[in-house]
Design an enzyme around this catalytic site. Structure first.
Site, short mmCIF file in Angstrom:
data_model
loop_
_atom_site.label_atom_id
_atom_site.label_comp_id
_atom_site.label_asym_id
_atom_site.label_seq_id
_atom_site.Cartn_x
_atom_site.Cartn_y
_atom_site.Cartn_z
N GLY A 1 10.37 0.88 -3.99
CA GLY A 1 11.77 0.89 -4.43
C GLY A 1 12.06 1.70 -5.70
O GLY A 1 13.17 1.66 -6.21
N TRP B 1 12.51 4.94 -6.34
CA TRP B 1 13.57 5.95 -6.29
C TRP B 1 14.94 5.29 -6.11
O TRP B 1 15.92 5.68 -6.75
CB TRP B 1 13.31 6.94 -5.15
N ASP C 1 10.32 10.12 0.63
CA ASP C 1 9.02 10.13 -0.07
C ASP C 1 7.98 9.61 0.92
O ASP C 1 6.93 9.12 0.53
CB ASP C 1 9.12 9.19 -1.29
N LYS D 1 9.43 14.88 0.11
CA LYS D 1 8.10 15.10 -0.48
C LYS D 1 7.13 15.38 0.67
O LYS D 1 7.15 14.68 1.68
CB LYS D 1 7.66 13.82 -1.22
C1 SAM Z 1 4.90 7.03 -1.64
S1 SAM Z 1 5.60 5.64 -0.87
C2 SAM Z 1 7.28 5.71 -1.35
C3 SAM Z 1 7.53 5.34 -2.80
C4 SAM Z 1 9.00 5.19 -3.13
N1 SAM Z 1 9.71 6.48 -3.08
C5 SAM Z 1 9.23 4.60 -4.51
O1 SAM Z 1 9.74 5.32 -5.40
O2 SAM Z 1 8.95 3.43 -4.73
C6 SAM Z 1 5.64 6.12 0.80
C7 SAM Z 1 6.24 5.09 1.75
O3 SAM Z 1 6.39 5.64 3.07
C8 SAM Z 1 6.37 4.53 3.95
N2 SAM Z 1 6.25 4.92 5.37
C9 SAM Z 1 5.16 5.40 6.02
N3 SAM Z 1 5.43 5.58 7.32
C10 SAM Z 1 6.73 5.21 7.51
C11 SAM Z 1 7.59 5.19 8.66
N4 SAM Z 1 7.18 5.57 9.88
N5 SAM Z 1 8.87 4.79 8.48
C12 SAM Z 1 9.32 4.39 7.26
N6 SAM Z 1 8.54 4.38 6.15
C13 SAM Z 1 7.26 4.79 6.27
C14 SAM Z 1 5.19 3.73 3.44
O4 SAM Z 1 5.24 2.39 3.92
C15 SAM Z 1 5.37 3.83 1.92
O5 SAM Z 1 6.03 2.71 1.39
#
Ligand code: SAM
Length: 190
Positions: free
Chosen positions: A47, A49, A105, A146
């Site tokens: 969360g 962003w 992201d 990203k």
């Molecule tokens: C680097 S983290 C995001 C961090 C977030 N932007 C923050 O600031 O807290 C990447 C996220 O992509 C999610 N993710 C991976 N595959 C996904 C999918 N098919 N659909 C939705 N989210 C997905 C992961 O669960 C993870 O929480």
């Protein structure tokens, strides 16, 4: 600025993660940190962003999705769903073509097998790009994703070029030099 300084700065500012500075740099350089009333945050957990954007643009309506759960953030509408199923969320589906900003992201789980990981990142990015394109406002919608600098990066950028008239690559100052992460920005939806 030294990498750890970003973390200290984030803590002092009350942000959840240093990664907000990567997003902020791109938003500032593309003049996007205002007039953004509908935002979609894809791959939003935990969360950081969404929280940052709500602080910066309190009047904006933020929708966030992730396969993992995310703690409540006041003013952020979170749905625990995969990007593949975004059309199954009525509250988001009814806003198709109305988002001023879509950010992603998203990152798949890493298997450790390089070729598989590169393929998985590409496939997830393409899914995200196509979904984002349908949800973005044709008049003023912007997209930030990203991704990672690897053998599929040029192909992803080409796909961006087919969907947006303006495409730019960013490596923000807060992104560690040794990290392969890189950001693509798209505007002027085709
Ligand atoms: C680097 S983290 C995001 C961090 C977030 N932007 C923050 O600031 O807290 C990447 C996220 O992509 C999610 N993710 C991976 N595959 C996904 C999918 N098919 N659909 C939705 N989210 C997905 C992961 O669960 C993870 O929480």
């Amino acid at each position: 600025m030294h990498a750890d300084k970003w973390a200290i700065k984030a803590k002092q500012a009350g942000y959840k993660t240093r990664a907000v500075y990567k997003l902020e740099e791109i938003l500032l350089k593309t003049n996007t940190l205002h007039n953004t009333d509908k935002i979609l945050d894809i791959g939003s957990a935990p969360g950081g962003w969404s929280h940052f954007l709500k602080l910066k643009m309190p009047k904006s309506e933020i929708f966030a999705i992730d396969i993992l759960d995310m703690e409540d953030i006041s003013g952020v509408n979170f749905f625990q769903k995969s990007i593949e199923s975004i059309d199954e969320i009525p509250e988001i589906k009814c806003l198709k073509g109305k988002f001023n900003l879509v950010i992603s992201d998203i990152a798949p789980n890493i298997t450790g097998i390089n070729t598989v990981d590169i393929e998985n990142i590409y496939e997830l990015n393409i899914l995200t790009l196509k979904a984002a394109h349908t949800y973005i406002d044709k008049n003023n919608g912007k997209f930030i994703i990203k991704t990672f600098q690897n053998s599929m990066f040029k192909r992803l950028r080409k796909e961006m070029d087919t969907l947006f008239k303006t495409v730019q690559t960013f490596k923000p100052a807060a992104s560690k030099k040794q990290s392969a992460e890189i950001y693509l920005y798209g505007a002027q939806k085709r």
